[in-house]
Design an enzyme around this catalytic site. Structure first.
Site, PDB file in Angstrom:
ATOM      1  N   ASP A 309      59.739  10.141  42.765  1.00  0.00           N
ATOM      2  CA  ASP A 309      60.552  10.826  43.607  1.00  0.00           C
ATOM      3  C   ASP A 309      60.023  10.747  45.012  1.00  0.00           C
ATOM      4  O   ASP A 309      59.279  10.282  45.382  1.00  0.00           O
ATOM      5  CB  ASP A 309      60.802  12.407  43.299  1.00  0.00           C
ATOM      6  N   THR A 311      60.501  13.191  47.737  1.00  0.00           N
ATOM      7  CA  THR A 311      60.366  14.366  48.255  1.00  0.00           C
ATOM      8  C   THR A 311      58.919  14.891  47.458  1.00  0.00           C
ATOM      9  O   THR A 311      59.164  15.003  46.190  1.00  0.00           O
ATOM     10  CB  THR A 311      61.283  15.637  48.361  1.00  0.00           C
TER      11      THR A 311
END
Length: 816
Positions: A309, A311
């Site tokens: 991912d 973030t």
């Protein structure tokens, strides 16, 4: 919302305040507690039993008892292996258990329990029956219960039912442990705790300290079973030869049989495997990495695709408000007030909302929201309705706006620089309306700054150097994701793909994933589909994540990796939890797995070479006994005493294997462990067995030989065996570094001392003083060395092992 509800024991439970201290004490005294262990690690008793009562210890124990029955205690020195196998294994596993248990306490889900009007986070085992437990997005439900408060509460029960769609829960609806909050907030009363809870066993399995299936361990188990079957006919042949063909008395016949059978047992292989895994757990524990299942170390070492991912993985979790760009100048006041209200009314603010809350701390005083819509990864927006103050939504600009609008283009430009951009808009219908958000009027762009992790570039470079492909899969705007990935030098990062344009058909999706590396606007169900598509192309996939939207993909990936700050649900399903929230820890996990697998493969070559030559030598000796009865010639007794095979293993296998099993090793893990090991072990073992047998025959003086001649014949065979076994060690130790050369030459020196000192020669019944016999042994040994080198060279050329063994080790980030 203060109302009474009668608990399971008839005591009124005040929903607004929770149980009192007296009520908690009553339930604890009655045993109505959530008395499940923090993690299902094996007890010390189980560890001791598992390490003592093993197949190998049973075999060695029987052989040790036979030797003791003959009265030759010295020849029973191999019995110390039982103590070593058990003791070292117990110590290392207990050490690993304690490391895991300590880390698990840090990582465990801590539900927020309402007692005496206060909400306190506590350990799951402290929850009692009728406790009121608050819920927010990402929270795991730790015990069964009934909802008593709900605000747009959606529960994901996929871990229990396999159903991916969240289930809406209203007051009075049941909730089951093992599920988690997908959106909204609420509170539930515990109705079943401890072993009564629906998912108590499921949770136990999810956090178990296990030695479950792995190719490495299953391969070793297969080898051990095969060896056990070989030992039966080999033992029968040897005892027949010793007792009947050679006409020896019972004591030397039994000693010969034991000497033949003991080296067939790869006694240290299981021990070294357990030690390597356990040491790996402890080493990673020092880096704040919780390995929930030991084979995960091995599994991650085999990974060739890492899905990460953006973030919290490539960027840090914390954010700050960089700018508020209003659509109109007069929108500044209402936009600020709306943002303050939205942030203040969010019971579990995420990083973006927290940054807004810090920037707009002054709540406008609009009163309670008349409707609310919590954020979810599926719809990409959240909102609150405040009656006459309007319906306000906050979410992704490319979802809420017409892509051709000026505001959407401005948001795109801001996102292209790596900033996180949210749209604040006002809707024409309440946010809980079926048609919500309705027609959205843009009021302001909320621009947030995310800092790229300083160690992210080095981590991506490490994976690139190891031929591990990194795929950035994020729910954020594709342009923003591409900006971050491109700034880190990820190949293809500057060409992001909007996941909304991806095909749904699995083959076409797999093609798209092979072509691109960076994806934005990925839905939770798409993440799961992406993992499946990559796996369909033969990839071993690791998935990293920290949010609720990552749970399904983490669960389906070959290895799930959760950040320690992630939601309880992600930590529950992940095999590896990075407690320090550092993506840069992942290369060390990969490196540790490669060290374990590569080193176990190396030492397996040593142990299995010994097994092969021991089995072959036993069959050759037994065969001469059988043929002697047919062709009327004198049979040949077994050349070694048990003490000989013990010292032969000391410096060719035992000590070197222990050192090699803990050495640095970054070779990429590959499948096919058993055939690859046997390709070197079988030819090497055959060469050692045949040349040792020939060396013995050349010196053997017949059944009428004196005791001195018998000792000299056995010594000659032992010299040949040790010479070639040391060369096998030298082959396995490649590529060379200084400490490996010290290890090899140290082993040679140790044997020279054993054969040179009068005391050790007498103690071990060694006699190299017969020049002709020793010369013959050295000649056979040199021939065997050449044959082993030739066999290794041919095998390496045929199967590509040659380049791998000479390849320099890969380096980890920070060591460049």
């Amino acid at each position: 919302m203060a109302y009474d509800e009668t608990g399971t024991d008839g005591v009124a439970v005040l929903a607004a305040h929770g149980l009192t201290a007296d009520q908690v004490a009553e339930r604890v005294a009655a045993g109505k507690t959530n008395d499940v262990p923090d993690r299902a690690s094996r007890s010390i008793r189980d560890i001791v039993r598992a390490n003592v009562f093993t197949r190998i210890n049973a075999i060695l124990g029987i052989l040790f008892a036979i030797v003791l029955a003959t009265g030759s205690i010295i020849d029973g020195m191999f019995g110390l292996l039982i103590i070593a196998n058990s003791g070292i294994g117990i110590i290392q596993e207990i050490r690993a258990k304690r490391t895991l248990d300590e880390l698990a306490i840090v990582s465990q889900t801590k539900p927020v329990v309402r007692r005496n009007g206060s909400a306190v986070a506590m350990a799951p085992r402290e929850v009692v029956l009728d406790d009121l437990i608050e819920l927010g997005s990402g929270d795991q439900i730790v015990v069964d219960g009934v909802v008593v408060e709900a605000s747009a509460l959606d529960i994901d029960e996929s871990l229990l039912t396999g159903e991916a769609d969240p289930v809406h829960k209203a007051v009075g609806d049941p909730v089951l442990s093992g599920s988690f909050v997908a959106a909204g907030s609420g509170c539930y009363r515990a109705t079943k705790v401890g072993s009564d809870a629906y998912a108590a066993k499921l949770a136990e399995e999810a956090s178990k300290f296990t030695l479950v299936h792995s190719e490495l361990r299953s391969g070793i188990d297969t080898i051990l079973k095969f060896i056990t079957y070989l030992m039966i006919p080999a033992g029968l042949l040897i005892i027949y030869n010793q007792l009947f063909s050679s006409g020896q008395s019972l004591r030397p016949a039994l000693n010969g049989m034991v000497a033949a059978l003991v080296p067939m047992v790869p006694e240290g292989l299981v021990l070294m495997t357990s030690i390597a895994f356990a040491v790996g757990v402890v080493r990673l524990g020092r880096r704040q990495c919780l390995v929930q299942e030991l084979p995960a170390i091995e599994g991650l070492a085999r990974v060739d695709v890492v899905c990460a991912d953006k973030t919290g993985t490539l960027t840090e979790n914390g954010m700050r408000l960089s700018e508020l760009r209003c659509a109109l100048a007069e929108d500044a006041g209402p936009a600020g007030a709306a943002l303050a209200a939205l942030a203040a009314d969010d019971p579990r603010p995420n990083a973006s909302v927290q940054a807004i809350k810090e920037a707009f701390p002054d709540v406008p005083g609009w009163g309670d929201a008349t409707a609310e819509a919590p954020f979810s990864s599926a719809k990409k927006w959240s909102g609150q309705s405040y009656g006459s103050h309007g319906n306000w939504v906050l979410g992704a600009p490319d979802v809420l706006l017409d892509p051709g609008s000026a505001m959407a283009r401005e948001a795109e430009r801001a996102g292209a620089s790596g900033l996180r951009v949210l749209l604040l808009g006002s809707g024409d219908v309440p946010v809980d309306h079926p048609a919500a958000p309705g027609v959205v009027t843009p009021r302001a762009l909320v621009i947030l700054e995310q800092r790229v992790r300083p160690d992210a570039r080095g981590t991506l470079e490490y994976f690139a150097g190891q031929n591990v492909t990194v795929k950035v899969i994020s729910g954020d705007n594709a342009v923003s994701v591409g900006a971050v990935a491109g700034s880190l030098g990820l190949p293809g990062g500057n060409r992001p793909v909007d996941a909304r344009t991806l095909p749904s058909e699995s083959e076409a999706l797999a093609d798209a994933l092979e072509e691109s590396t960076t994806f934005g606007r990925v839905r939770p169900d798409q993440k799961r589909e992406m993992v499946a598509a990559l796996q369909s192309r033969g990839h071993t996939v690791a998935m990293t994540g920290d949010g609720v939207n990552d749970v399904l993909a983490l669960k389906d990936a070959d290895i799930g990796v959760s950040m320690g700050s992630g939601s309880p649900a992600t930590r529950a399903v992940a095999q590896i939890v990075l407690l320090d929230n550092k993506f840069a820890t992942l290369p060390y996990v990969v490196g540790e797995g490669r060290r374990v697998i590569g080193n176990i493969e190396r030492v397996s070559n040593l142990f299995l070479t010994k097994t092969v030559y021991s089995v072959l030598l036993a069959f050759l000796i037994g065969l001469t006994g059988a043929l002697s009865q047919i062709f009327d010639f004198e049979p040949v007794p077994y050349p070694f005493l048990p003490r000989h095979v013990t010292i032969a293993a000391w410096f060719t296998i035992g000590i070197p294997a222990f050192i090699l099993s803990l050495a640095p090793n970054n070779e990429r893990a590959r499948s096919g462990f058993v055939p690859r090991v046997m390709r070197l072990a079988v030819p090497s073992g055959v060469i050692i067995g045949v040349t040792t047998f020939i060396s013995y025959l050349l010196v053997y003086a017949g059944p009428e030989q004196t005791q001195t001649q018998k000792v000299q014949a056995g010594t000659s065979a032992l010299i040949t065996l040790i010479m070639i076994a040391l060369w096998v060690l030298a082959v396995v130790a490649r590529p060379y570094v200084w400490w490996k050369l010290v290890l090899i030459f140290g082993s040679v020196a140790a044997y020279l001392v054993l054969f040179a000192l009068p005391f050790t020669r007498t103690f071990f019944e060694l006699d190299p003083t017969n020049v002709a016999a020793t010369t013959s042994a050295l000649t056979c040994g040199l021939v065997g060395v050449v044959l082993v080198e030739l066999a290794w060279w041919v095998t390496g050329r045929l199967h590509g092992e040659h380049r791998r063994l000479f390849a320099p080790p890969a380096d980890l980030p920070g060591r460049r």
